[in-house]
Scaffold this active site. Structure first.
Site, mmCIF file in Angstrom:
data_model
loop_
_atom_site.group_PDB
_atom_site.id
_atom_site.type_symbol
_atom_site.label_atom_id
_atom_site.label_comp_id
_atom_site.label_asym_id
_atom_site.label_seq_id
_atom_site.Cartn_x
_atom_site.Cartn_y
_atom_site.Cartn_z
ATOM 1 N N LYS A 174 -8.468 -11.822 3.087
ATOM 2 C CA LYS A 174 -7.247 -12.622 2.917
ATOM 3 C C LYS A 174 -6.946 -13.312 4.251
ATOM 4 O O LYS A 174 -6.184 -12.767 5.077
ATOM 5 C CB LYS A 174 -6.125 -11.657 2.510
ATOM 6 C CG LYS A 174 -4.778 -12.271 2.234
ATOM 7 C CD LYS A 174 -3.797 -11.174 1.827
ATOM 8 C CE LYS A 174 -2.442 -11.701 1.470
ATOM 9 N NZ LYS A 174 -1.481 -10.628 1.143
ATOM 10 N N GLU A 215 -2.499 -8.878 -13.841
ATOM 11 C CA GLU A 215 -1.413 -8.489 -12.928
ATOM 12 C C GLU A 215 -0.057 -8.577 -13.618
ATOM 13 O O GLU A 215 0.266 -9.574 -14.259
ATOM 14 C CB GLU A 215 -1.433 -9.421 -11.712
ATOM 15 C CG GLU A 215 -0.334 -9.122 -10.710
ATOM 16 C CD GLU A 215 -0.411 -10.028 -9.505
ATOM 17 O OE1 GLU A 215 -1.459 -10.016 -8.820
ATOM 18 O OE2 GLU A 215 0.556 -10.768 -9.259
ATOM 19 N N LYS A 240 -9.697 -13.535 -6.428
ATOM 20 C CA LYS A 240 -8.229 -13.539 -6.376
ATOM 21 C C LYS A 240 -7.760 -14.978 -6.308
ATOM 22 O O LYS A 240 -7.991 -15.684 -5.332
ATOM 23 C CB LYS A 240 -7.804 -12.771 -5.131
ATOM 24 C CG LYS A 240 -6.378 -12.351 -5.110
ATOM 25 C CD LYS A 240 -6.212 -11.058 -5.884
ATOM 26 C CE LYS A 240 -4.771 -10.763 -6.178
ATOM 27 N NZ LYS A 240 -3.958 -10.644 -4.997
ATOM 28 N N ASN A 265 1.935 -5.258 -9.490
ATOM 29 C CA ASN A 265 2.165 -5.885 -8.186
ATOM 30 C C ASN A 265 3.520 -5.472 -7.638
ATOM 31 O O ASN A 265 4.552 -5.773 -8.222
ATOM 32 C CB ASN A 265 2.081 -7.416 -8.319
ATOM 33 C CG ASN A 265 1.945 -8.092 -6.958
ATOM 34 O OD1 ASN A 265 2.040 -7.430 -5.924
ATOM 35 N ND2 ASN A 265 1.727 -9.392 -6.966
ATOM 36 N N GLU A 317 -9.162 -6.493 0.512
ATOM 37 C CA GLU A 317 -9.036 -7.935 0.266
ATOM 38 C C GLU A 317 -9.330 -8.787 1.503
ATOM 39 O O GLU A 317 -8.720 -8.594 2.552
ATOM 40 C CB GLU A 317 -7.625 -8.241 -0.234
ATOM 41 C CG GLU A 317 -7.429 -9.693 -0.640
ATOM 42 C CD GLU A 317 -6.240 -9.847 -1.565
ATOM 43 O OE1 GLU A 317 -6.419 -9.636 -2.785
ATOM 44 O OE2 GLU A 317 -5.148 -10.149 -1.084
ATOM 45 N N GLU A 330 -0.974 -2.820 -6.465
ATOM 46 C CA GLU A 330 -1.225 -4.017 -5.659
ATOM 47 C C GLU A 330 -0.061 -4.290 -4.698
ATOM 48 O O GLU A 330 1.099 -4.221 -5.095
ATOM 49 C CB GLU A 330 -1.320 -5.263 -6.549
ATOM 50 C CG GLU A 330 -2.479 -5.322 -7.495
ATOM 51 C CD GLU A 330 -2.455 -6.643 -8.279
ATOM 52 O OE1 GLU A 330 -3.011 -6.666 -9.375
ATOM 53 O OE2 GLU A 330 -1.854 -7.629 -7.812
ATOM 54 N N SER A 331 -0.399 -4.657 -3.495
ATOM 55 C CA SER A 331 0.531 -5.206 -2.482
ATOM 56 C C SER A 331 1.426 -4.161 -1.834
ATOM 57 O O SER A 331 1.879 -3.214 -2.471
ATOM 58 C CB SER A 331 1.448 -6.290 -3.065
ATOM 59 O OG SER A 331 0.732 -7.344 -3.625
HETATM 60 O O1 LIG Z 1 0.490 -12.137 -0.024
HETATM 61 C C1 LIG Z 1 1.332 -13.042 -0.149
HETATM 62 O O2 LIG Z 1 2.019 -13.487 0.792
HETATM 63 C C2 LIG Z 1 1.562 -13.674 -1.477
HETATM 64 C C3 LIG Z 1 2.524 -14.650 -1.613
HETATM 65 C C4 LIG Z 1 2.724 -15.261 -2.830
HETATM 66 C C5 LIG Z 1 1.974 -14.918 -3.930
HETATM 67 C C6 LIG Z 1 0.989 -13.946 -3.817
HETATM 68 C C7 LIG Z 1 0.779 -13.323 -2.599
HETATM 69 N N1 LIG Z 1 -0.202 -12.371 -2.452
HETATM 70 C C8 LIG Z 1 -1.220 -12.151 -3.409
HETATM 71 C C9 LIG Z 1 -1.620 -10.759 -3.554
HETATM 72 O O3 LIG Z 1 -1.711 -10.342 -4.678
HETATM 73 C C10 LIG Z 1 -1.937 -9.909 -2.379
HETATM 74 O O4 LIG Z 1 -2.800 -10.623 -1.560
HETATM 75 C C11 LIG Z 1 -2.591 -8.576 -2.692
HETATM 76 O O5 LIG Z 1 -1.895 -7.880 -3.672
HETATM 77 C C12 LIG Z 1 -2.638 -7.740 -1.425
HETATM 78 O O6 LIG Z 1 -1.321 -7.562 -0.935
HETATM 79 P P1 LIG Z 1 -1.047 -7.015 0.523
HETATM 80 O O7 LIG Z 1 -1.794 -5.732 0.689
HETATM 81 O O8 LIG Z 1 0.433 -6.808 0.597
HETATM 82 O O9 LIG Z 1 -1.541 -8.045 1.472
#
Ligand SMILES: O=C(O)c1ccccc1NCC(=O)[C@H](O)[C@H](O)COP(=O)(O)O
Length: 280
Positions: free
Chosen positions: A57, A161, A116, A182, A55, A212-213
């Protein structure tokens, strides 16, 4: 929506006030000829790469600072690191994203690109072409099914999601074929990898599941794969430092065991595979 973290409520409020923001300056409906996400995952697997959606980001409500690198460079480095697909934030106010960035990235790479964003109205689908769009079950409520149909009508593949079993059931009834579970709870913004482990066993085998995340180590990747993840969506841990080598650490996770680059011990359950429900 009162149970959402303040940052997420703010994201949603701005999402509701955003229009289609068409790059062409008009309100034309997009008609997408998408790069196939399933084939991209299959090619990665055939090549012994763990299927990872990396991603772009630049920032987020849970990240300190903003990464100012050219998204074009970040994207090409992610692909060089073995990413099967990319995700590009287009939300401008909380994530530093834009539809321009997505267009440039999609031109620069040949892998599928996920848009996204926090889409709440059909017209917002027409802001920019991508191969995949994200729809968030929690935000869309009863609008999930018509939004999914509207996205499919335009040619998009759709990643729906979810965060719990009830949302998974709604996603499946709406016709989702790609489901992202997520690990980040949008009510508290806390991350817990056991979310994926709890929800994944209830998904039928023919649905492509994406964790995810919150994935920060190769051990986390193996843990999610053991729990049934067909692919992973990873943002912050790739954006933090050398993007190519970070991506490679995750795309080689299946082929490696705990190593010097990944001092975190493997999760105790990592070797236990979880049976998913048979196809419906
Ligand atoms: O990433 C955040 O801080 C966030 C806060 C509020 C709503 C959504 C958020 N993230 C969106 C996502 O879905 C993530 O960017 C994506 O899943 C990747 O997650 P990560 O690997 O933990 O950065």
């Amino acid at each position: 929506m009162n149970d959402l973290a303040p940052a997420v409520r703010s994201i949603l409020e701005t999402a509701e006030s955003r229009g289609a923001e068409s790059q062409a300056g008009g309100d034309d409906r997009v008609d997408v000829d998408p790069r196939d996400l399933e084939s991209a995952f299959a090619s990665a697997a055939a090549d012994d790469r763990t299927p990872v959606i990396a991603e772009v980001k630049p920032t987020s409500p849970t990240t300190d600072g903003v990464r100012e690198d050219d998204p074009f460079d970040l994207a090409t480095e992610m692909v060089a690191g073995g990413a099967a697909a990319l995700s590009v934030l287009t939300e401008p106010d909380h994530f530093g994203g834009s539809t321009d960035t997505l267009e440039r990235v999609r031109e620069a790479v040949d892998v599928p690109v996920l848009r996204k964003d926090f889409l709440v109205r059909e017209a917002q689908l027409d802001a920019v072409e991508s191969d995949v769009v994200l729809l968030i079950a929690r935000f869309l409520g009863d609008d999930l099914e018509p939004m999914l149909a509207a996205a499919h009508d335009r040619g998009f593949q759709v990643l729906v999601e979810v965060h719990d079993r009830a949302e998974l059931e709604r996603a499946l009834s709406a016709g989702a074929r790609f489901v992202g579970i997520n690990n980040r709870d949008l009510a508290k913004l806390e991350v817990d990898l056991s979310t994926f482990e709890d929800v994944a066993p209830h998904a039928p085998e023919d649905v492509t599941l994406i964790a995810e995340s919150g994935v920060t180590t190769a051990a986390d990747v193996r843990r999610m794969r053991a729990a049934g993840a067909d692919a992973l969506l990873i943002g912050s841990a790739i954006m933090d430092g050398d993007v190519r080598s970070n991506t490679r650490r995750f795309t080689t996770a299946d082929a490696t065991t705990a190593d010097a680059d990944d001092p975190a011990a493997d999760h105790p359950d990592a070797d236990d595979t979880i049976d998913r429900q048979p196809s419906r």
